[in-house]
Design an enzyme around this catalytic site. Sequence first.
Site, short mmCIF file in Angstrom:
data_model
loop_
_atom_site.label_atom_id
_atom_site.label_comp_id
_atom_site.label_asym_id
_atom_site.label_seq_id
_atom_site.Cartn_x
_atom_site.Cartn_y
_atom_site.Cartn_z
N ASP A 10 -58.40 -65.99 96.95
CA ASP A 10 -59.02 -65.07 96.00
C ASP A 10 -60.39 -65.65 95.63
O ASP A 10 -60.87 -66.61 96.26
CB ASP A 10 -58.11 -64.81 94.79
CG ASP A 10 -58.00 -66.00 93.86
OD1 ASP A 10 -58.53 -67.10 94.18
OD2 ASP A 10 -57.38 -65.86 92.78
N CYS A 67 -55.88 -70.29 95.68
CA CYS A 67 -56.37 -69.58 94.51
C CYS A 67 -56.63 -70.66 93.46
O CYS A 67 -56.64 -71.85 93.79
CB CYS A 67 -55.38 -68.52 94.03
SG CYS A 67 -53.80 -69.14 93.43
N THR A 69 -54.86 -71.94 90.86
CA THR A 69 -53.76 -72.89 90.70
C THR A 69 -52.94 -73.09 91.96
O THR A 69 -52.16 -74.04 92.05
CB THR A 69 -52.78 -72.38 89.63
OG1 THR A 69 -52.28 -71.11 90.08
CG2 THR A 69 -53.45 -72.22 88.28
N HIS A 100 -40.31 -82.35 105.99
CA HIS A 100 -39.01 -81.96 105.44
C HIS A 100 -38.81 -80.45 105.32
O HIS A 100 -37.68 -79.98 105.46
CB HIS A 100 -38.82 -82.57 104.04
CG HIS A 100 -38.62 -84.05 104.06
ND1 HIS A 100 -38.23 -84.78 102.95
CD2 HIS A 100 -38.74 -84.97 105.06
CE1 HIS A 100 -38.13 -86.06 103.25
NE2 HIS A 100 -38.44 -86.21 104.54
N HIS A 135 -32.90 -81.68 107.62
CA HIS A 135 -33.89 -80.80 106.97
C HIS A 135 -33.79 -79.38 107.53
O HIS A 135 -33.95 -78.41 106.79
CB HIS A 135 -35.29 -81.36 107.15
CG HIS A 135 -35.42 -82.74 106.58
ND1 HIS A 135 -35.28 -82.99 105.24
CD2 HIS A 135 -35.63 -83.93 107.18
CE1 HIS A 135 -35.42 -84.29 105.03
NE2 HIS A 135 -35.63 -84.88 106.20
C1 RB5 Z 1 -57.76 -66.28 88.86
O1 RB5 Z 1 -58.40 -66.40 87.62
C2 RB5 Z 1 -56.46 -67.06 88.86
O2 RB5 Z 1 -55.54 -66.49 88.00
C3 RB5 Z 1 -55.90 -67.15 90.25
O3 RB5 Z 1 -56.84 -67.72 91.10
C4 RB5 Z 1 -54.64 -67.97 90.43
O4 RB5 Z 1 -54.78 -69.23 89.86
C5 RB5 Z 1 -53.39 -67.31 90.07
O5 RB5 Z 1 -52.31 -67.85 90.23
#
Ligand code: RB5
Length: 145
Positions: A10, A67, A69, A100, A135
């Site tokens: 993203d 993305c 996180t 694994h 595994h």
């Molecule tokens: C975008 O702001 C953020 O929410 C997205 O990149 C991601 O971290 C969502 O899980």
Amino acid sequence: MSNIIPIASDHAGFELKSKLVPYLEEKGYKIKDMGCYSSESVDYPDFIHPLAKEINEGVFPFGFIMCGTGNGVSMVANKYPNVRCALCWNKEISSLAKQHNNANIIALPARFISFEDAKEIIDSYLNNKFEGDRHQRRINKIPIK
Ligand code: RB5
């Protein structure tokens, strides 16, 4: 099965993806960049579903997604029954994701790792092998029957 590596993000992962594509190409890999294509705000499922669908159908053996996180993209990818997406924030986790879990998608938390970290994570995934045996038995038990 294609030897091309699909990669998607993203907006939060766009900058990291933009650095990883040439990094992987310089190593000799062919890349399918499945977006997004700028830092303009987008919804990560729009870019991850197409990539995960192709991994699920066996078009590509593995791929990389990112993305902010790494969580949102992982959640999307792991909806697909043949996808094993591992969220990796260091090289030890990504080695084990291959050894694994035989992960076929690696998710990166772009807002929490450096480019140097990302290169290490991807390299250790690429340079390790699935260990099979116990595994594989565990992986066989992942699907909901
Ligand atoms: C975008 O702001 C953020 O929410 C997205 O990149 C991601 O971290 C969502 O899980």
